[in-house]
Motif scaffolding. Structure first.
Motif, mmCIF file in Angstrom:
data_model
loop_
_atom_site.group_PDB
_atom_site.id
_atom_site.type_symbol
_atom_site.label_atom_id
_atom_site.label_comp_id
_atom_site.label_asym_id
_atom_site.label_seq_id
_atom_site.Cartn_x
_atom_site.Cartn_y
_atom_site.Cartn_z
ATOM 1 N N SER A 130 -6.021 0.436 -3.846
ATOM 2 C CA SER A 130 -4.774 -0.037 -3.730
ATOM 3 C C SER A 130 -4.767 -1.139 -2.685
ATOM 4 O O SER A 130 -4.014 -2.020 -2.724
ATOM 5 C CB SER A 130 -4.107 1.241 -3.260
ATOM 6 O OG SER A 130 -2.920 0.821 -2.770
ATOM 7 N N PHE A 138 -0.557 5.745 -3.851
ATOM 8 C CA PHE A 138 -1.590 4.780 -4.147
ATOM 9 C C PHE A 138 -1.016 3.748 -5.318
ATOM 10 O O PHE A 138 -1.217 2.785 -5.573
ATOM 11 C CB PHE A 138 -2.921 5.261 -4.991
ATOM 12 C CG PHE A 138 -3.399 6.455 -4.072
ATOM 13 C CD1 PHE A 138 -3.655 6.283 -2.651
ATOM 14 C CD2 PHE A 138 -3.993 7.629 -4.697
ATOM 15 C CE1 PHE A 138 -4.251 7.502 -1.935
ATOM 16 C CE2 PHE A 138 -4.182 8.631 -3.980
ATOM 17 C CZ PHE A 138 -4.426 8.443 -2.535
ATOM 18 N N LEU A 160 -1.581 3.357 -8.670
ATOM 19 C CA LEU A 160 -2.420 2.668 -9.732
ATOM 20 C C LEU A 160 -2.136 3.007 -11.089
ATOM 21 O O LEU A 160 -1.693 4.129 -11.370
ATOM 22 C CB LEU A 160 -3.990 3.061 -9.401
ATOM 23 C CG LEU A 160 -4.443 2.930 -7.951
ATOM 24 C CD1 LEU A 160 -5.701 3.446 -7.589
ATOM 25 C CD2 LEU A 160 -4.394 1.340 -7.620
ATOM 26 N N ASN A 191 -6.950 -2.767 -12.025
ATOM 27 C CA ASN A 191 -5.945 -2.724 -11.319
ATOM 28 C C ASN A 191 -6.007 -3.764 -10.363
ATOM 29 O O ASN A 191 -4.696 -4.130 -10.039
ATOM 30 C CB ASN A 191 -5.923 -1.228 -10.490
ATOM 31 C CG ASN A 191 -5.281 -0.145 -11.405
ATOM 32 O OD1 ASN A 191 -3.734 -0.192 -11.488
ATOM 33 N ND2 ASN A 191 -5.912 0.732 -11.982
ATOM 34 N N GLN A 219 -7.058 4.589 -2.457
ATOM 35 C CA GLN A 219 -6.321 3.744 -1.596
ATOM 36 C C GLN A 219 -7.158 2.612 -1.269
ATOM 37 O O GLN A 219 -6.434 1.494 -0.989
ATOM 38 C CB GLN A 219 -6.362 4.634 -0.330
ATOM 39 C CG GLN A 219 -5.438 3.901 0.563
ATOM 40 C CD GLN A 219 -3.827 3.889 -0.164
ATOM 41 O OE1 GLN A 219 -3.601 3.316 -1.027
ATOM 42 N NE2 GLN A 219 -2.786 4.670 0.530
ATOM 43 N N ILE A 274 0.848 -1.211 -0.247
ATOM 44 C CA ILE A 274 -0.037 0.102 0.097
ATOM 45 C C ILE A 274 0.891 1.253 0.119
ATOM 46 O O ILE A 274 1.763 1.293 0.845
ATOM 47 C CB ILE A 274 -0.767 0.065 1.289
ATOM 48 C CG1 ILE A 274 -1.723 -1.391 1.443
ATOM 49 C CG2 ILE A 274 -1.859 1.259 1.227
ATOM 50 C CD1 ILE A 274 -2.460 -1.281 2.594
#
Lengths: 230, 443
Positions: free
Chosen positions: A155, A96, A98, A107, A152, A92
């Motif tokens: 993520s 993020f 992504l 993702n 997030q 994490i």
């Protein structure tokens, strides 16, 4: 879960013939037990992010050993470390990380694709996880169409999709407002409680650090307190 | 990572840069088409030359022109014929002796002057000689004639029998009837002035089949060995030659053959027979040997053309290298994220190599289609242009361009190898991307 023995690291700065050695971590020895949430705190430049990058295998230590789940990862080749990361570690990041051209669904699906899972199994897992992190209605949204908190969550879902035993979180709430921060920290605690996942959280925020069972304090590249597992 | 997913990745990436990928594919297709079209000229002309050569001759025929000895060549004798007949895979050995003078033939007021040939009919039949009508001679005064013999007969008259424009015998003076079963009188002479002549009545019992090619003429009269010997006895010369210098004339029978042909059982056995005859110092000529030379020449030419065509593909590969390098740079942050979450460097490399080979495959497919279309246009258009420009008729069936499957295979392989090679460096660069720098967007 994580054992670090006499770990030191320095960066070499400057041109070839005028290199300056900058020590970042000095003789770090610490442990993280299975199922723990451990926060690593320290001021900016204390070396906490470098420690996370060394544990992740993004950089190689100058000296010392790192063991994760009984594997001496500091000795693994780049390819083998990549495979190890895929199977055992979730990430994490503060920003993020992504892929902008992929939807939230894609993702989250990415680690499963890299592992070579079947499309049907992937679909089941991703949908279930999206529901779990509260993103059921955002399947086809691109990261740019989501709020910071939602990104997030994507993520976190991506980090969880391969059911890792360890999640490394680098300032997971650094880009979020206080309300969203609380939501994310609650998710982390819930995952730890329900699934027994070990969390190593890098943060400079005392409030975030208190979420964990234990705090390791780093100053000027050295562990000041809390290095030993409970 | 599964191949299907890798392709999904590639398709997504290509969609992001449609125009750039299209231009790269176009350059590859043009390079591939150029290679195929260029080499197809070599293949086309080779096919035309081979076809033209094979149509003129019997492929299993080996002409034997004599035997090499210390001081030159010796003509073929009966002993040589017997030796040739014993060689493995020889079907027949035909031998002909031409009469040493041009006799005249008369039939019902019509006259002809054409070659008389003594031949061995059993071997001719074994070699595949066929009659258009009638049968083979059964007694010495029977003959068979060539298919065009009747065309050489013209009416004996004081009038001008030739057409001023065409130079041919006018139709009213041409022989119209059937020659088969007719009796002709063959007249041979002993001396140059024709003071002493001999008339030999001969019966035409058969007419040979028309030669394979339109432009070939067979007007000969095939006489028996007995008649040939009669003429030799009359002229007192070997081969029935007209006596020019009585002091130095060659007497007796002609013991050698003017034309000896060996016929192989199959096309595959021709080269073996030629090799055997070459070892025995016979001077031979066969279409297979000629084909070997033609094919060697064209193989060199085709290799040269393929090499020139490959240069076009190498130029196109610069475009692929550029496209792939830009793709790696643009996607560096994504590659960094993928590596961070556990993508193996081998997987990253494979994705980029697949992308460059994808461009190569699509380029090769389009290039091949364009090449086929160009080939058709060239084969139709070029003869028309040449005929208009040079006012000269092109040979029938002439093919300028031919694209066999082997050429497509060669071109596609070259195209793929070049595209993969040009994608290697960018793919390797992708694997070397620093995860931290990529995630910080520093690349």
């Amino acid at each position: 879960m994580i054992q670090i023995r006499e770990l030191s690291h320095h960066f070499k700065l400057g041109k070839k013939d005028q290199k300056v050695i900058l020590p970042v971590l000095k003789d770090i020895t610490m442990e993280v037990g299975k199922g723990e949430i451990v926060s690593v705190v320290g001021k900016s430049g204390s070396g906490k992010s470098t420690l996370l990058n060394l544990i992740s295998g993004f950089i190689r230590p100058t000296e010392g050993d790192i063991w994760i789940d009984g594997v001496q990862v500091s000795e693994l080749s780049e390819a083998k470390f990549a495979d190890f990361r895929l199977k055992h570690i979730g990430f994490i990041f503060q920003s993020f990380q992504l892929i902008p051209s992929m939807t939230a669904y894609q993702n989250i699906e990415l680690p499963l694709i890299l592992k070579g899972e079947d499309e049907k199994k992937r679909q089941e897992k991703v949908i279930r996880l999206m529901e779990k992190v509260g993103l059921g209605d955002f399947k086809d949204h691109y990261p740019s169409e989501l709020s910071g908190g939602q990104q997030q969550r994507v993520s976190i879902a991506r980090a969880l999709v391969l059911e890792p035993t360890l999640i490394l979180a680098d300032e997971p709430t650094g880009s979020l407002d206080s309300e969203t921060e609380a939501e994310i920290l609650e998710i982390i605690q819930k995952l730890n409680r329900e699934l027994g996942i070990t969390f190593l959280i890098i943060t400079h925020d005392e409030e975030v650090a208190q979420t964990g069972h234990r705090t390791i304090s780093i100053k000027d590249g050295r562990v000041m307190k809390g290095g030993a597992a409970i | 990572m599964k191949l299907k997913d890798k392709y999904r990745f590639i398709r997504q990436n290509i969609k992001k840069n449609k125009a750039r990928t299209f231009m790269t594919i176009l350059a590859t297709a043009m390079g591939c088409a150029f290679l195929i079209v260029l080499a197809s000229i070599g293949y086309g002309l080779q096919q035309s030359v081979v076809k033209e050569t094979l149509e003129d001759q019997v492929v299993t025929e080996i002409q034997v022109h004599g035997k090499e000895v210390e001081n030159g060549f010796e003509a073929m004798t009966v002993a040589d014929i017997e030796k040739l007949e014993k060689v493995d895979h020889v079907k027949a050995v035909t031998r002909k002796i031409q009469l040493g003078q041009l006799p005249t033939y008369t039939i019902d007021g019509y006259k002809a002057e054409t070659m008389a040939v003594s031949t061995h009919f059993p071997s001719e039949i074994a070699s595949g000689l066929k009659l258009a009508e009638g049968r083979l001679p059964e007694n010495p005064n029977e003959v068979v004639v060539g298919y065009h013999f009747s065309n050489t007969l013209y009416m004996e008259t004081d009038e001008d029998i030739y057409d001023a424009e065409t130079g041919e015998v006018k139709e009213e003076f041409q022989f119209k009837g059937e020659v088969k079963d007719q009796t002709i009188t063959m007249t041979v002479q002993q001396d140059e002035e024709g003071k002493v002549t001999k008339e030999i009545p001969l019966k035409i019992v058969g007419v040979l089949e028309e030669p394979g090619r339109e432009w070939m003429l067979n007007q000969d009269v095939y006489i028996s060995q007995e008649v040939f010997h009669q003429i030799e006895a009359f002229t007192g010369t070997a081969g029935g030659e007209i006596v020019v210098d009585p002091e130095n004339k060659v007497t007796g029978h002609l013991e050698t053959f003017d034309q000896v042909n060996v016929y192989a059982e199959s096309l595959e056995s021709v080269q073996g027979i030629v090799d055997t005859l070459d070892e025995e110092n016979y001077a031979t000529y066969s279409i297979v040997s000629e084909m070997k030379q033609i094919n060697t020449l064209f193989t060199i030419a085709k290799a040269g053309l393929i090499l020139v065509g490959t240069i076009a593909l190498i130029i196109a590969s610069i475009g692929i290298y550029n496209t792939m390098t830009m793709a790696v740079t643009e996607r560096a942050p994504d590659i960094g994220i993928m590596k961070a979450i556990g993508a193996n460097p081998k997987t990253i490399k494979q994705i980029f190599l697949l992308e460059s080979s994808y461009i190569g495959v699509i380029g090769a497919i389009i290039g091949t289609i364009v090449a086929y279309a160009t080939s058709v246009v060239v084969n139709i258009g070029l003869p028309l242009i040449l005929e208009t420009a040079f006012d000269e008729e092109m040979p029938e069936g002439l093919q300028f361009s031919a694209i066999p499957w082997s050429l497509v295979l060669i071109a596609v392989t070259i195209c793929l190898v070049i595209t993969i090679l040009s994608g290697m460096r960018p793919a390797k660069r992708a694997t070397q991307i620093d995860v931290l720098k990529a995630m910080r967007r520093e690349i």
